[in-house]
Design a protein around this motif. Structure first.
Motif, PDB file in Angstrom:
ATOM      1  N   ARG A  46      36.159  26.191  46.818  1.00 51.90           N
ATOM      2  CA  ARG A  46      37.364  25.563  46.275  1.00 51.90           C
ATOM      3  C   ARG A  46      38.370  26.606  45.818  1.00 51.90           C
ATOM      4  O   ARG A  46      39.559  26.513  46.092  1.00 51.90           O
ATOM      5  N   GLN A  47      37.856  27.606  45.109  1.00 55.88           N
ATOM      6  CA  GLN A  47      38.760  28.617  44.575  1.00 55.88           C
ATOM      7  C   GLN A  47      39.437  29.403  45.687  1.00 55.88           C
ATOM      8  O   GLN A  47      40.510  29.952  45.500  1.00 55.88           O
ATOM      9  N   LEU A  48      38.768  29.458  46.813  1.00 57.79           N
ATOM     10  CA  LEU A  48      39.340  30.182  47.944  1.00 57.79           C
ATOM     11  C   LEU A  48      40.126  29.263  48.872  1.00 57.79           C
ATOM     12  O   LEU A  48      40.630  29.698  49.888  1.00 57.79           O
ATOM     13  N   ASN A  49      40.173  28.007  48.470  1.00 59.45           N
ATOM     14  CA  ASN A  49      40.835  27.022  49.331  1.00 59.45           C
ATOM     15  C   ASN A  49      40.211  26.952  50.714  1.00 59.45           C
ATOM     16  O   ASN A  49      40.899  26.867  51.728  1.00 59.45           O
ATOM     17  N   ILE A  50      38.916  27.073  50.731  1.00 58.86           N
ATOM     18  CA  ILE A  50      38.201  26.957  51.993  1.00 58.86           C
ATOM     19  C   ILE A  50      37.298  25.742  51.905  1.00 58.86           C
ATOM     20  O   ILE A  50      36.670  25.517  50.877  1.00 58.86           O
ATOM     21  N   GLU A  51      37.242  25.010  52.965  1.00 61.09           N
ATOM     22  CA  GLU A  51      36.273  23.921  53.032  1.00 61.09           C
ATOM     23  C   GLU A  51      34.883  24.524  53.045  1.00 61.09           C
ATOM     24  O   GLU A  51      34.599  25.415  53.846  1.00 61.09           O
ATOM     25  N   SER A  52      34.022  24.031  52.179  1.00 67.07           N
ATOM     26  CA  SER A  52      32.706  24.653  52.066  1.00 67.07           C
ATOM     27  C   SER A  52      31.852  24.451  53.311  1.00 67.07           C
ATOM     28  O   SER A  52      30.848  25.121  53.485  1.00 67.07           O
ATOM     29  N   ASN A  53      32.263  23.507  54.136  1.00 69.49           N
ATOM     30  CA  ASN A  53      31.500  23.315  55.379  1.00 69.49           C
ATOM     31  C   ASN A  53      32.252  23.869  56.590  1.00 69.49           C
ATOM     32  O   ASN A  53      31.852  23.632  57.723  1.00 69.49           O
ATOM     33  N   SER A  54      33.292  24.600  56.317  1.00 65.28           N
ATOM     34  CA  SER A  54      34.108  25.081  57.427  1.00 65.28           C
ATOM     35  C   SER A  54      33.544  26.367  58.006  1.00 65.28           C
ATOM     36  O   SER A  54      32.729  27.058  57.400  1.00 65.28           O
ATOM     37  N   LYS A  55      34.007  26.663  59.184  1.00 60.47           N
ATOM     38  CA  LYS A  55      33.599  27.892  59.848  1.00 60.47           C
ATOM     39  C   LYS A  55      34.033  29.097  59.022  1.00 60.47           C
ATOM     40  O   LYS A  55      33.327  30.079  58.899  1.00 60.47           O
ATOM     41  N   ARG A  56      35.218  28.973  58.463  1.00 61.62           N
ATOM     42  CA  ARG A  56      35.753  30.081  57.685  1.00 61.62           C
ATOM     43  C   ARG A  56      34.842  30.411  56.506  1.00 61.62           C
ATOM     44  O   ARG A  56      34.610  31.575  56.167  1.00 61.62           O
ATOM     45  N   PHE A  57      34.340  29.365  55.903  1.00 60.37           N
ATOM     46  CA  PHE A  57      33.459  29.607  54.767  1.00 60.37           C
ATOM     47  C   PHE A  57      32.133  30.199  55.231  1.00 60.37           C
ATOM     48  O   PHE A  57      31.577  31.082  54.577  1.00 60.37           O
ATOM     49  N   LEU A  58      31.646  29.706  56.340  1.00 62.95           N
ATOM     50  CA  LEU A  58      30.416  30.282  56.877  1.00 62.95           C
ATOM     51  C   LEU A  58      30.614  31.768  57.167  1.00 62.95           C
ATOM     52  O   LEU A  58      29.718  32.584  56.945  1.00 62.95           O
ATOM     53  N   ASP A  59      31.799  32.088  57.671  1.00 67.26           N
ATOM     54  CA  ASP A  59      32.094  33.485  57.946  1.00 67.26           C
ATOM     55  C   ASP A  59      32.065  34.313  56.665  1.00 67.26           C
ATOM     56  O   ASP A  59      31.548  35.425  56.633  1.00 67.26           O
ATOM     57  N   ALA A  60      32.657  33.740  55.627  1.00 67.75           N
ATOM     58  CA  ALA A  60      32.667  34.444  54.351  1.00 67.75           C
ATOM     59  C   ALA A  60      31.251  34.656  53.839  1.00 67.75           C
ATOM     60  O   ALA A  60      30.894  35.730  53.354  1.00 67.75           O
ATOM     61  N   VAL A  61      30.462  33.621  53.980  1.00 71.29           N
ATOM     62  CA  VAL A  61      29.069  33.724  53.562  1.00 71.29           C
ATOM     63  C   VAL A  61      28.362  34.812  54.348  1.00 71.29           C
ATOM     64  O   VAL A  61      27.656  35.665  53.810  1.00 71.29           O
ATOM     65  N   ARG A  62      28.600  34.776  55.656  1.00 70.79           N
ATOM     66  CA  ARG A  62      27.907  35.711  56.527  1.00 70.79           C
ATOM     67  C   ARG A  62      28.277  37.159  56.229  1.00 70.79           C
ATOM     68  O   ARG A  62      27.437  38.026  56.131  1.00 70.79           O
ATOM     69  N   CYS A  63      29.549  37.385  56.066  1.00 69.98           N
ATOM     70  CA  CYS A  63      30.022  38.763  56.019  1.00 69.98           C
ATOM     71  C   CYS A  63      30.070  39.350  54.618  1.00 69.98           C
ATOM     72  O   CYS A  63      30.146  40.559  54.469  1.00 69.98           O
ATOM     73  N   PHE A  64      30.061  38.509  53.610  1.00 70.82           N
ATOM     74  CA  PHE A  64      30.134  39.048  52.262  1.00 70.82           C
ATOM     75  C   PHE A  64      28.874  38.775  51.466  1.00 70.82           C
ATOM     76  O   PHE A  64      28.302  39.661  50.855  1.00 70.82           O
ATOM     77  N   TRP A  65      28.476  37.540  51.464  1.00 72.97           N
ATOM     78  CA  TRP A  65      27.419  37.162  50.541  1.00 72.97           C
ATOM     79  C   TRP A  65      26.028  37.439  51.093  1.00 72.97           C
ATOM     80  O   TRP A  65      25.147  37.887  50.367  1.00 72.97           O
ATOM     81  N   THR A  66      25.857  37.147  52.358  1.00 73.85           N
ATOM     82  CA  THR A  66      24.533  37.388  52.923  1.00 73.85           C
ATOM     83  C   THR A  66      24.140  38.864  52.837  1.00 73.85           C
ATOM     84  O   THR A  66      23.042  39.177  52.374  1.00 73.85           O
TER      85      THR A  66
END
Length: 325
Positions: free
Chosen positions: A133-153
């Motif tokens: 939400r804070q990033l204005n990204i849909e939590s189920n969106s590809k963009r969010f998955l990308d963020a998860v993949r590249c930063f958080w994972t």
DNA sequence: AACCGAATCAACCGCGTTGTT
DNA sequence: TAACAACGCGGTTGATTCGGT
């Protein structure tokens, strides 16, 4: 302690009073459980087992619905329930399983021993969705998955490695003896800040033959079968040594490049493995490789990268743990 | 110290599924 | 096979706790 009864509930209760001659219905307790109630429920189940919850509630002398008893037992009183923060392994697994199954909390919980669907659901909503939400990204969106993949994972993996290097043998995290990169474990340094080019996925991943559908198990790695994952205490380590993984910023991609992870039981379960590659490559919305490459050119801004990197400790509850700097 | 908003999480609800009669 | 009860899941709520001012 009182509990505010919502209008709908009041209606329900009223309905029961009107439709039922059972006076006890109106005495049903609601709200937080007391120690006495917990004791009653625990002792009853210890003697008679669980199930048939409505009957159980009556026989145990609890002025609760069967539903309420069941929930209390499953989410709180059951002996194997784990308390406390989710470990990085568990968080990683939640991310992965959610990318595969979506909001199938119960199904996800089945693969994370000691954690309930409610806990996982709360975790997702309060931590993951909040950040989205804070990033204005849909939590189920590809963009969010990308963020998860590249930063958080990568950060979670790094945290796991860090844990493994300092943990006692009784701590069921990564078994450093099995880790092909002891040097990496010891020498890895937390990148001060991801470069703007960091999130670009490795070509290896882009070029891989992973399918985009959710059939799982048919990925480029032959060792994976999500559906075979059963209860375990995860120990995750790289499948194979890589010839060279640069330290510093590249650890992002290093983690991503590590396609497969073993999950080893520390409690006598069958040793199994799972693959994080789907999270690294899978697009739950069926996006094609060309779409992915398009996304590559329209990646997260530097500001967002800054934010993501600096906020990860909050997101994943790393605060208070030793800093790797 | 007091207040207030945000965050957390236990508990609840509605509804679909499964089991039983 | 229909009716009903019990179960289980996912979404939502709200009391409590936390952190900032």
């Amino acid at each position: 302690m009182t509990h505010t009864v919502r209008d709908a509930n009041a209606m329900t209760t009223l309905g029961k009073r009107e439709c039922s001659s059972n006076e006890e219905d109106s005495e049903l307790r609601r709200g937080p459980w007391t120690l006495e109630e917990d004791t009653l429920l625990t002792h009853y189940i210890a003697r008679h087992g669980e199930g048939r919850w409505n009957l159980l509630a009556k026989c145990a002398g609890l002025k609760r619905t069967g539903k309420s008893c069941r929930l209390r037992w499953l989410n709180y009183l059951k002996p194997d329930i784990k308390r406390g923060n989710l470990t990085p392994q568990e968080q990683l697994l939640i991310l992965e399983l959610h990318s595969k199954w979506g909001n199938r909390w119960s199904k996800i919980a089945q693969h994370i021993p000691g954690r309930t669907d409610n806990e996982i659901k709360n975790y997702w909503r309060t931590r993951v969705q909040k950040q989205a939400r804070q990033l204005n990204i849909e939590s189920n969106s590809k963009r969010f998955l990308d963020a998860v993949r590249c930063f958080w994972t990568p950060r979670l993996l790094q945290k796991m490695e860090q844990d493994s290097s300092t943990a006692s043998t009784s701590n069921p995290v990564i078994d450093s003896k099995l880790h092909p990169y002891p040097a990496l474990l010891q020498n890895s340094t937390l990148p001060s800040m991801p470069s703007s080019t960091c999130p670009q996925p490795s070509k290896q991943i882009c070029d891989s033959s992973y399918s985009n559908d959710n059939s799982s198990s048919t990925t480029g790695s032959s060792i994976v079968n999500f559906d075979s994952i059963s209860s375990f205490h995860p120990q995750i380590f790289f499948e194979q040594p890589r010839s060279h993984i640069p330290l510093g910023h590249s650890i992002h991609n290093a983690a991503i490049q590590s396609e497969s992870y073993y999950v080893e039981s520390s409690a006598g379960y069958d040793t199994e493995c799972f693959n994080l590659a789907p999270m690294s490559t899978m697009d739950t919305h069926g996006t094609s490789q060309s779409d992915w490459q398009l996304a590559e050119n329209n990646w997260i801004s530097d500001d967002m990268a800054d934010y993501l990197w600096n906020s990860m400790d909050d997101i994943w509850q790393f605060r208070g743990l030793p800093d790797m700097h």
